[in-house]
Design a protein around this motif. Structure first.
Motif, PDB file in Angstrom:
ATOM      1  N   UNK A  52       0.844  -1.199   0.000  1.00 56.53           N
ATOM      2  CA  UNK A  52       0.000   0.000   0.000  1.00 56.53           C
ATOM      3  C   UNK A  52       0.873   1.241   0.000  1.00 56.53           C
ATOM      4  N   UNK A  53       0.469   2.222  -0.800  1.00 57.58           N
ATOM      5  CA  UNK A  53       1.124   3.524  -0.825  1.00 57.58           C
ATOM      6  C   UNK A  53       0.392   4.450   0.130  1.00 57.58           C
ATOM      7  N   UNK A  54       1.099   4.972   1.120  1.00 62.41           N
ATOM      8  CA  UNK A  54       0.540   5.940   2.067  1.00 62.41           C
ATOM      9  C   UNK A  54       1.041   7.311   1.615  1.00 62.41           C
ATOM     10  N   UNK A  55       0.198   8.006   0.851  1.00 63.51           N
ATOM     11  CA  UNK A  55       0.611   9.239   0.172  1.00 63.51           C
ATOM     12  C   UNK A  55       0.442  10.428   1.113  1.00 63.51           C
ATOM     13  N   UNK A  56       1.524  11.174   1.342  1.00 64.55           N
ATOM     14  CA  UNK A  56       1.489  12.227   2.346  1.00 64.55           C
ATOM     15  C   UNK A  56       1.378  11.614   3.724  1.00 64.55           C
ATOM     16  N   UNK A  57       2.285  10.699   4.024  1.00 67.08           N
ATOM     17  CA  UNK A  57       2.150   9.864   5.228  1.00 67.08           C
ATOM     18  C   UNK A  57       2.379  10.624   6.525  1.00 67.08           C
ATOM     19  N   UNK A  58       2.920  11.844   6.462  1.00 64.20           N
ATOM     20  CA  UNK A  58       3.135  12.611   7.676  1.00 64.20           C
ATOM     21  C   UNK A  58       4.077  11.921   8.634  1.00 64.20           C
ATOM     22  N   UNK A  59       3.671  11.814   9.888  1.00 66.03           N
ATOM     23  CA  UNK A  59       4.502  11.181  10.922  1.00 66.03           C
ATOM     24  C   UNK A  59       4.299   9.678  11.005  1.00 66.03           C
ATOM     25  N   UNK A  60       3.521   9.113  10.077  1.00 70.40           N
ATOM     26  CA  UNK A  60       3.317   7.670  10.057  1.00 70.40           C
ATOM     27  C   UNK A  60       2.170   7.177  10.909  1.00 70.40           C
ATOM     28  N   UNK A  61       1.197   8.032  11.162  1.00 70.17           N
ATOM     29  CA  UNK A  61       0.065   7.633  12.001  1.00 70.17           C
ATOM     30  C   UNK A  61      -0.755   6.497  11.391  1.00 70.17           C
ATOM     31  N   UNK A  62      -0.704   6.344  10.071  1.00 74.75           N
ATOM     32  CA  UNK A  62      -1.481   5.274   9.434  1.00 74.75           C
ATOM     33  C   UNK A  62      -0.751   3.938   9.423  1.00 74.75           C
ATOM     34  N   UNK A  63       0.533   3.933   9.766  1.00 76.57           N
ATOM     35  CA  UNK A  63       1.314   2.705   9.611  1.00 76.57           C
ATOM     36  C   UNK A  63       0.767   1.558  10.460  1.00 76.57           C
ATOM     37  N   UNK A  64       0.481   1.811  11.730  1.00 79.13           N
ATOM     38  CA  UNK A  64       0.025   0.725  12.607  1.00 79.13           C
ATOM     39  C   UNK A  64      -1.296   0.123  12.137  1.00 79.13           C
ATOM     40  N   UNK A  65      -2.337   0.937  11.861  1.00 82.32           N
ATOM     41  CA  UNK A  65      -3.576   0.317  11.382  1.00 82.32           C
ATOM     42  C   UNK A  65      -3.441  -0.337  10.009  1.00 82.32           C
ATOM     43  N   UNK A  66      -2.546   0.176   9.172  1.00 85.90           N
ATOM     44  CA  UNK A  66      -2.300  -0.501   7.894  1.00 85.90           C
ATOM     45  C   UNK A  66      -1.664  -1.863   8.127  1.00 85.90           C
ATOM     46  N   UNK A  67      -0.677  -1.918   9.016  1.00 85.60           N
ATOM     47  CA  UNK A  67       0.008  -3.182   9.294  1.00 85.60           C
ATOM     48  C   UNK A  67      -0.940  -4.209   9.911  1.00 85.60           C
ATOM     49  N   UNK A  68      -1.921  -3.754  10.668  1.00 89.28           N
ATOM     50  CA  UNK A  68      -2.896  -4.686  11.237  1.00 89.28           C
ATOM     51  C   UNK A  68      -3.626  -5.453  10.143  1.00 89.28           C
TER      52      UNK A  68
END
Length: 217
Positions: A52-68
């Protein structure tokens, strides 16, 4: 530089300055919108092992729920032009000892990406969504049939003036142009099929999801 009210196009220099100021408190500022993030990620319909491409990922707040959803063998590519935000995203990855998380420090329009991803997330990335070159570059690195989801602020119907007052205040603080705020997803929509747009927060926040049709010939 002026304010977003006076700009017709996103201003990359203004965006870098804006996120330099906000980086250290960004996670706290976005906390109220976390339910929107979770709903947007659910709309990606990710499977274990997906990229998955997290576009404009900022500080990575989406990483944990994406990894789930994609599991330890899935792959996340975080794209972020702000060095200040990207440094915090890297700290998050290292702190969690996450593997298969790649960070790309570049504007979305110029990011050098490899392969074809299964999905792309644009979460509260209004300036990127108004950039044709950014959209083209991201979509060029998606497989046909990939899921694409965007979410963020939008103008509510005019009679919902309290909502629009909130949107205006939040937008002036977080984007560099108000152009397209009535339909922030419309540039994406032209390249997606089965588009669905859901509004929440009294019409002031949207989640748009669809399927990438593949290259336009």
């Amino acid at each position: 530089m002026g304010t977003p009210l006076g700009r017709r196009r996103p201003d990359p220099a203004a965006a870098l300055a804006q996120y330099r100021r906000r980086a250290q408190r960004y996670d706290l500022e976005l906390a109220v919108f976390e339910p929107i993030r979770i709903e947007a990620i659910a709309a990606l319909q990710l499977r274990p092992g997906a990229t998955v491409l997290d576009v404009g990922c900022g500080t990575g707040l989406s990483f944990a729920p994406l990894r789930e959803r994609i599991g330890p063998r899935g792959h996340i590519v975080g794209i972020e032009q702000s060095p200040d935000m990207l440094a915090l995203a890297l700290q998050r990855v290292e702190r969690q000892h996450w593997r298969h998380v790649e960070l790309v420090g570049a504007p979305a329009a110029a990011a050098r990406l490899r392969g074809q991803a299964d999905a792309a997330l644009f979460h509260f990335t209004h300036d990127i969504l108004r950039d044709d070159a950014a959209i083209a570059n991201v979509l060029a690195h998606l497989r046909s049939g990939a899921r694409v989801v965007s979410s963020g602020l939008q103008w509510a119907p005019a009679w919902l003036w309290p909502t629009n007052a909130f949107v205006a205040l939040a937008a002036v603080y977080s984007v560099t142009s108000l152009e397209g705020l009535a339909r922030p997803w419309d540039k994406l929509a032209a390249r997606l099929s089965q588009l669905e747009v859901r509004t929440t927060w009294a019409g002031g926040v949207y989640i748009a999801s669809g399927t990438y049709r593949g290259p336009v010939h």
